[in-house]
Scaffold this active site. Structure first.
Site, PDB file in Angstrom:
ATOM      1  N   TYR A 163      -2.496  -0.241  10.514  1.00  0.00           N
ATOM      2  CA  TYR A 163      -2.510  -0.995   9.205  1.00  0.00           C
ATOM      3  C   TYR A 163      -1.057  -0.946   8.342  1.00  0.00           C
ATOM      4  O   TYR A 163      -0.608  -2.064   7.897  1.00  0.00           O
ATOM      5  CB  TYR A 163      -3.644  -0.313   8.598  1.00  0.00           C
ATOM      6  CG  TYR A 163      -3.525  -0.945   7.495  1.00  0.00           C
ATOM      7  CD1 TYR A 163      -3.904  -2.094   6.667  1.00  0.00           C
ATOM      8  CD2 TYR A 163      -3.542   0.275   6.416  1.00  0.00           C
ATOM      9  CE1 TYR A 163      -3.586  -3.244   5.465  1.00  0.00           C
ATOM     10  CE2 TYR A 163      -3.648  -0.180   4.855  1.00  0.00           C
ATOM     11  CZ  TYR A 163      -3.938  -1.591   4.655  1.00  0.00           C
ATOM     12  OH  TYR A 163      -3.575  -2.300   2.967  1.00  0.00           O
TER      13      TYR A 163
ATOM     14  N   THR B 171       0.780  -1.333  -0.280  1.00  0.00           N
ATOM     15  CA  THR B 171      -0.031   0.025   0.147  1.00  0.00           C
ATOM     16  C   THR B 171       1.040   1.024   0.322  1.00  0.00           C
ATOM     17  O   THR B 171       1.963   1.552   0.654  1.00  0.00           O
ATOM     18  CB  THR B 171      -0.888  -0.110   1.095  1.00  0.00           C
ATOM     19  OG1 THR B 171      -1.311   1.317   1.408  1.00  0.00           O
ATOM     20  CG2 THR B 171       0.209  -0.470   2.471  1.00  0.00           C
TER      21      THR B 171
END
Ligand code: UDP
Length: 324
Positions: free
Chosen positions: A141, A117
């Site tokens: 995350y 990501t």
């Protein structure tokens, strides 16, 4: 060639499996349906219902199917939830990935594509963001994703695993030719929320901040069509097999749109009014995230084909007739 896909019942995973099958690959989806959707699993794919936390079962599945490569999408991906419950994220994302990576290296499956990501960059130093920028995650995350990238690196040095980590910008849109699309419960992402307002399922969009240092004051993101992401994963697999070399590669379009631009384009495409209200900034949102995607072009010979209008109109088609 056979590819084992974790998270193949999820949003990006299901679009990828469809493209694999259309390109003649055999597929095995490993998904315990904790957040994926049974309806999203391609009918021509094998499905193994297993949690990545069950090392024994996972090893059995990999040994049984002997895939040529593993593409790993399965993860929890809500930033807010990860802040409230990091234990859940470290367990599911880091321990689950560790089990998968360990099982694949034990068994000798050494080609691995990983869903990473752009949130690994945190608040980027410059825009557009290329892969040489320092990683500086600002939430649990993103920490889990960076930890997994590092794990892949260590497993390469010690055990010869080869991997491509693909750092996605904002995945959006739906496959225009089938019944799969984005469905998160709860839904945190902008484009689905805007379209739910257009459909009358929500009253308005709460825009998180209009005092950012951008032309209209709202945040700018690089929205990339899920089919473009899926196509890049196939190129990454081909790259791994041909070059036998690990890489970290950004996947974005190189263009940004502000929140207000997304709302305005959605009004044009849907012909519906989208009401909104400005509210406080959301914690941890950088003002601008736009990819430098030259590396993907140079190494994978990949470039995105869908425009922002294609993204919104394909998502609109899906949301009007949402199957799950
Ligand atoms: N956003 C917003 N209201 C919403 C959801 C998102 O203003 O209800 C903004 C958010 O602040 C960000 C952009 O839209 O600037 C994209 O957010 P999303 O959650 O879709 O993706 P992220 O960039 O967080 O991965």
């Amino acid at each position: 060639m056979k590819v084992l896909v974790t998270g193949g019942a999820g949003y990006i995973g299901s679009h990828f499996v469809k493209q694999l099958i259309e390109n003649g690959y055999k597929t095995v989806v490993v998904d315990n349906l904790s957040r994926g959707h049974k309806e999203a699993i391609h009918p021509d794919s094998v499905h193994e219902n297993a949690s990545l936390l069950d090392f024994k079962k996972l090893s059995g599945i990999i040994s049984n199917h002997k895939p040529d490569a593993i593409v790993h999408f399965a993860a929890f991906a809500y930033v807010g939830e990860s802040v409230k419950n990091p234990a859940l994220y470290y367990e599911n994302n880091v321990v689950g990935s560790f089990n998968l990576i360990r099982a694949s290296t034990d068994i000798g499956v050494n080609n691995f594509v990983f869903s990473s990501t752009c949130s690994i960059y945190g608040n980027p130093e410059k825009i557009p963001i290329d892969e040489t920028q320092k990683s500086n995650p600002i939430n649990p995350y993103a920490n889990t994703k960076l930890t997994i990238e590092k794990m892949l690196d260590d497993f390469e040095s010690a055990y010869g695993l080869r991997s491509v980590s693909l750092r996605y910008f904002n995945a959006a849109g739906a496959d225009p030719d089938s019944n799969i699309g984005e469905s998160h419960i709860p839904e945190p992402h902008l484009i689905p929320i805007v379209l739910q307002v257009a459909l009358g399922k929500r009253g308005k969009v709460f825009i998180y901040g209009n005092d950012y240092d951008t032309p209209d004051g709202t945040c700018i993101r690089d929205y990339i069509h899920v089919n473009d992401l899926a196509a890049a994963h196939i190129k990454a697999l081909e790259f791994l097999i041909e070059k036998n070399k690990s890489e970290i590669i950004n996947l974005g379009t190189g263009y940004g749109n502000s929140v207000l631009e997304i709302i305005q384009k959605s009004e044009e495409i849907t012909g519906r009014k989208v009401n909104y209200e400005f509210v406080e900034r959301r914690k941890g949102d950088p003002a601008v995230l736009v990819a430098d995607n030259k590396k993907a072009f140079n190494l994978l010979n990949w470039k995105p084909e869908y425009s922002i209008e294609d993204i919104i109109s394909s998502a609109w088609k899906w949301h009007q007739n949402q199957k799950y």
